[in-house]
Design a protein around this motif. Structure first.
Motif, PDB file in Angstrom:
ATOM      1  N   LEU A   1       0.828  -1.208   0.000  1.00  0.00           N
ATOM      2  CA  LEU A   1       0.000   0.000   0.000  1.00  0.00           C
ATOM      3  C   LEU A   1       0.857   1.252   0.000  1.00  0.00           C
ATOM      4  CD1 LEU A   1      -2.564  -1.094   2.734  1.00  0.00           C
ATOM      5  CD2 LEU A   1      -2.955  -1.013   0.268  1.00  0.00           C
ATOM      6  N   LYS A   2       0.334   2.304  -0.617  1.00  0.00           N
ATOM      7  CA  LYS A   2       0.990   3.601  -0.524  1.00  0.00           C
ATOM      8  C   LYS A   2       0.799   4.129   0.894  1.00  0.00           C
ATOM      9  CE  LYS A   2       0.628   6.459  -4.124  1.00  0.00           C
ATOM     10  NZ  LYS A   2      -0.050   7.306  -5.131  1.00  0.00           N
ATOM     11  N   ALA A   3       1.824   4.766   1.405  1.00  0.00           N
ATOM     12  CA  ALA A   3       1.777   5.294   2.770  1.00  0.00           C
ATOM     13  C   ALA A   3       1.217   6.711   2.751  1.00  0.00           C
ATOM     14  CB  ALA A   3       3.163   5.268   3.391  1.00  0.00           C
ATOM     15  N   THR A   4      -0.111   6.816   2.648  1.00  0.00           N
ATOM     16  CA  THR A   4      -0.746   8.133   2.631  1.00  0.00           C
ATOM     17  C   THR A   4      -0.973   8.618   4.055  1.00  0.00           C
ATOM     18  OG1 THR A   4      -2.995   7.266   2.646  1.00  0.00           O
ATOM     19  CG2 THR A   4      -1.952   7.552   0.478  1.00  0.00           C
ATOM     20  N   ARG A   5      -1.139   9.916   4.199  1.00  0.00           N
ATOM     21  CA  ARG A   5      -1.412  10.506   5.515  1.00  0.00           C
ATOM     22  C   ARG A   5      -2.668   9.891   6.115  1.00  0.00           C
ATOM     23  NH1 ARG A   5      -4.884  14.049   7.414  1.00  0.00           N
ATOM     24  NH2 ARG A   5      -5.666  14.558   5.356  1.00  0.00           N
ATOM     25  N   ASN A   6      -3.735   9.739   5.294  1.00  0.00           N
ATOM     26  CA  ASN A   6      -4.993   9.171   5.797  1.00  0.00           C
ATOM     27  C   ASN A   6      -4.804   7.751   6.320  1.00  0.00           C
ATOM     28  OD1 ASN A   6      -6.326  11.513   5.090  1.00  0.00           O
ATOM     29  ND2 ASN A   6      -7.238  10.677   3.234  1.00  0.00           N
ATOM     30  N   ARG A   7      -4.108   6.923   5.573  1.00  0.00           N
ATOM     31  CA  ARG A   7      -3.893   5.540   6.002  1.00  0.00           C
ATOM     32  C   ARG A   7      -3.106   5.482   7.301  1.00  0.00           C
ATOM     33  NH1 ARG A   7      -2.668   3.006   0.017  1.00  0.00           N
ATOM     34  NH2 ARG A   7      -4.864   2.773  -0.560  1.00  0.00           N
TER      35      ARG A   7
ATOM     36  N   SER B   1     -15.904   1.413  15.624  1.00  0.00           N
ATOM     37  CA  SER B   1     -16.827   1.617  14.504  1.00  0.00           C
ATOM     38  C   SER B   1     -16.317   2.762  13.636  1.00  0.00           C
ATOM     39  CB  SER B   1     -18.225   1.956  15.030  1.00  0.00           C
ATOM     40  OG  SER B   1     -18.208   3.243  15.639  1.00  0.00           O
ATOM     41  N   HIS B   2     -16.934   2.918  12.479  1.00  0.00           N
ATOM     42  CA  HIS B   2     -16.630   4.038  11.587  1.00  0.00           C
ATOM     43  C   HIS B   2     -16.790   5.353  12.343  1.00  0.00           C
ATOM     44  CE1 HIS B   2     -17.417   6.938   8.345  1.00  0.00           C
ATOM     45  NE2 HIS B   2     -16.700   6.130   7.577  1.00  0.00           N
TER      46      HIS B   2
ATOM     47  N   THR C   1     -10.580   2.928   2.932  1.00  0.00           N
ATOM     48  CA  THR C   1      -9.353   2.589   3.642  1.00  0.00           C
ATOM     49  C   THR C   1      -9.569   1.370   4.531  1.00  0.00           C
ATOM     50  OG1 THR C   1      -8.634   4.900   3.595  1.00  0.00           O
ATOM     51  CG2 THR C   1      -7.592   3.457   5.231  1.00  0.00           C
ATOM     52  N   LEU C   2     -10.675   1.346   5.275  1.00  0.00           N
ATOM     53  CA  LEU C   2     -10.967   0.193   6.128  1.00  0.00           C
ATOM     54  C   LEU C   2     -11.138  -1.076   5.300  1.00  0.00           C
ATOM     55  CD1 LEU C   2     -13.390   1.936   8.661  1.00  0.00           C
ATOM     56  CD2 LEU C   2     -11.025   1.188   9.089  1.00  0.00           C
ATOM     57  N   ASN C   3     -11.780  -0.966   4.140  1.00  0.00           N
ATOM     58  CA  ASN C   3     -11.950  -2.131   3.267  1.00  0.00           C
ATOM     59  C   ASN C   3     -10.608  -2.628   2.729  1.00  0.00           C
ATOM     60  OD1 ASN C   3     -14.716  -2.414   3.568  1.00  0.00           O
ATOM     61  ND2 ASN C   3     -15.175  -1.060   1.856  1.00  0.00           N
ATOM     62  N   VAL C   4      -9.731  -1.707   2.333  1.00  0.00           N
ATOM     63  CA  VAL C   4      -8.407  -2.100   1.838  1.00  0.00           C
ATOM     64  C   VAL C   4      -7.610  -2.772   2.952  1.00  0.00           C
ATOM     65  CG1 VAL C   4      -6.168  -1.190   1.050  1.00  0.00           C
ATOM     66  CG2 VAL C   4      -8.281  -0.419  -0.029  1.00  0.00           C
ATOM     67  N   PHE C   5      -7.647  -2.196   4.157  1.00  0.00           N
ATOM     68  CA  PHE C   5      -6.945  -2.808   5.289  1.00  0.00           C
ATOM     69  C   PHE C   5      -7.489  -4.205   5.579  1.00  0.00           C
ATOM     70  CE2 PHE C   5      -5.529   1.347   7.633  1.00  0.00           C
ATOM     71  CZ  PHE C   5      -4.595   1.586   6.638  1.00  0.00           C
ATOM     72  N   THR C   6      -8.804  -4.377   5.440  1.00  0.00           N
ATOM     73  CA  THR C   6      -9.415  -5.700   5.656  1.00  0.00           C
ATOM     74  C   THR C   6      -8.961  -6.684   4.580  1.00  0.00           C
ATOM     75  OG1 THR C   6     -11.341  -4.660   6.700  1.00  0.00           O
ATOM     76  CG2 THR C   6     -11.603  -6.929   5.949  1.00  0.00           C
ATOM     77  N   GLU C   7      -8.981  -6.257   3.322  1.00  0.00           N
ATOM     78  CA  GLU C   7      -8.556  -7.120   2.211  1.00  0.00           C
ATOM     79  C   GLU C   7      -7.096  -7.547   2.366  1.00  0.00           C
ATOM     80  OE1 GLU C   7      -9.341  -4.841  -1.316  1.00  0.00           O
ATOM     81  OE2 GLU C   7     -11.512  -4.921  -0.998  1.00  0.00           O
TER      82      GLU C   7
ATOM     83  N   LYS D   1     -17.428  -3.175  13.300  1.00  0.00           N
ATOM     84  CA  LYS D   1     -16.357  -2.588  14.092  1.00  0.00           C
ATOM     85  C   LYS D   1     -15.054  -3.194  13.581  1.00  0.00           C
ATOM     86  CE  LYS D   1     -18.841  -1.222  18.156  1.00  0.00           C
ATOM     87  NZ  LYS D   1     -18.647  -0.863  19.544  1.00  0.00           N
ATOM     88  N   TYR D   2     -13.993  -2.425  13.679  1.00  0.00           N
ATOM     89  CA  TYR D   2     -12.712  -2.809  13.091  1.00  0.00           C
ATOM     90  C   TYR D   2     -11.628  -2.855  14.159  1.00  0.00           C
ATOM     91  CZ  TYR D   2     -15.283  -1.486   8.921  1.00  0.00           C
ATOM     92  OH  TYR D   2     -16.233  -1.395   7.940  1.00  0.00           O
ATOM     93  N   ALA D   3     -10.738  -3.841  14.022  1.00  0.00           N
ATOM     94  CA  ALA D   3      -9.629  -3.984  14.966  1.00  0.00           C
ATOM     95  C   ALA D   3      -8.450  -4.625  14.257  1.00  0.00           C
ATOM     96  CB  ALA D   3     -10.047  -4.852  16.148  1.00  0.00           C
ATOM     97  N   LEU D   4      -7.275  -4.388  14.791  1.00  0.00           N
ATOM     98  CA  LEU D   4      -6.107  -5.084  14.288  1.00  0.00           C
ATOM     99  C   LEU D   4      -5.452  -5.797  15.445  1.00  0.00           C
ATOM    100  CD1 LEU D   4      -2.933  -3.296  14.314  1.00  0.00           C
ATOM    101  CD2 LEU D   4      -4.793  -1.730  13.923  1.00  0.00           C
ATOM    102  N   HIS D   5      -4.677  -6.799  15.101  1.00  0.00           N
ATOM    103  CA  HIS D   5      -3.959  -7.556  16.117  1.00  0.00           C
ATOM    104  C   HIS D   5      -2.602  -6.927  16.299  1.00  0.00           C
ATOM    105  CE1 HIS D   5      -6.876 -10.752  16.225  1.00  0.00           C
ATOM    106  NE2 HIS D   5      -6.938 -10.650  14.926  1.00  0.00           N
TER     107      HIS D   5
END
Length: 141
Positions: A13-19, A34-35, A55-61, A76-80
Motif C-alpha cells: 500500500l501507498k503510505a498516505t497521511r490518511n492511512r 466503529s466508523h 481505507t478500512l476495506n483495503v486494510f481488511t482485504e 467494528k474494526y480492529a487489528l492484532h
C-alpha cells in the motif's frame, strides 16, 4: 511504535497521511472501533466518509485489520498487535462483548478449541467466530 510508512509499503500500500492516521487510531485502541468511533478520534484531521470506508476495506482485504459485527449489526474494526505493538496478520481469535458498554475486545483463541463443522454432514467452513459475553474490567468497577 513501528515505522508506519514501511509497514504499509510492505503490505503493498501507498503510505498516505490518511492511512497512517487511521492505522495509528486502530493501534491505540484496546477495543474494536466503529466508523463513527474512528471519525471522532480523528479530531481535527478531516477524512471524508467514503475515504474512511475505502481505507478500512483495503486494510481488511490486506489482512491488516478484521471486522466484526457489533450487537446492533454495525461493523467494528480492529487489528492484532504482537507484544511490541506491531500489527500482525489476522489470526483465529475470539471476541469478548461487554454487556454493559458494548465494546468488543479480541482474545487469542485457545489452540484446543475446535470449531470445525463435520464435512460428513455437508458443511464447508470458511470462517469461524467465537463470541464471549460478560463485563469488561472497566464495567466491573
Amino acid at each position: 511504535m513501528i515505522d508506519l510508512e514501511n509497514f504499509l509499503r510492505d503490505n503493498g500500500l501507498k503510505a498516505t497521511r490518511n492511512r497512517m492516521e487511521i492505522l495509528t487510531i486502530l493501534m491505540k485502541s484496546d477495543a474494536a472501533l466503529s466508523h463513527t468511533d474512528i471519525t471522532e478520534r480523528l479530531g481535527d484531521t478531516y477524512i471524508d466518509k467514503v475515504t474512511l470506508y475505502r481505507t478500512l476495506n483495503v486494510f481488511t482485504e490486506k489482512n491488516i485489520i478484521h471486522k466484526v459485527a457489533s450487537e446492533d449489526r454495525n461493523w467494528k474494526y480492529a487489528l492484532h498487535l504482537d507484544d511490541n505493538s506491531n500489527p500482525e496478520t489476522v489470526k483465529e481469535h475470539a471476541h469478548f462483548v461487554c454487556n454493559s458498554c458494548d465494546r468488543i475486545f479480541c482474545f487469542p483463541m485457545e489452540p484446543n478449541i475446535k470449531l470445525d463443522a463435520s464435512r460428513s454432514e455437508g458443511f464447508l467452513v470458511n470462517a469461524k467466530e467465537l463470541r464471549l459475553h460478560g463485563l469488561c474490567p472497566t464495567c466491573q468497577r
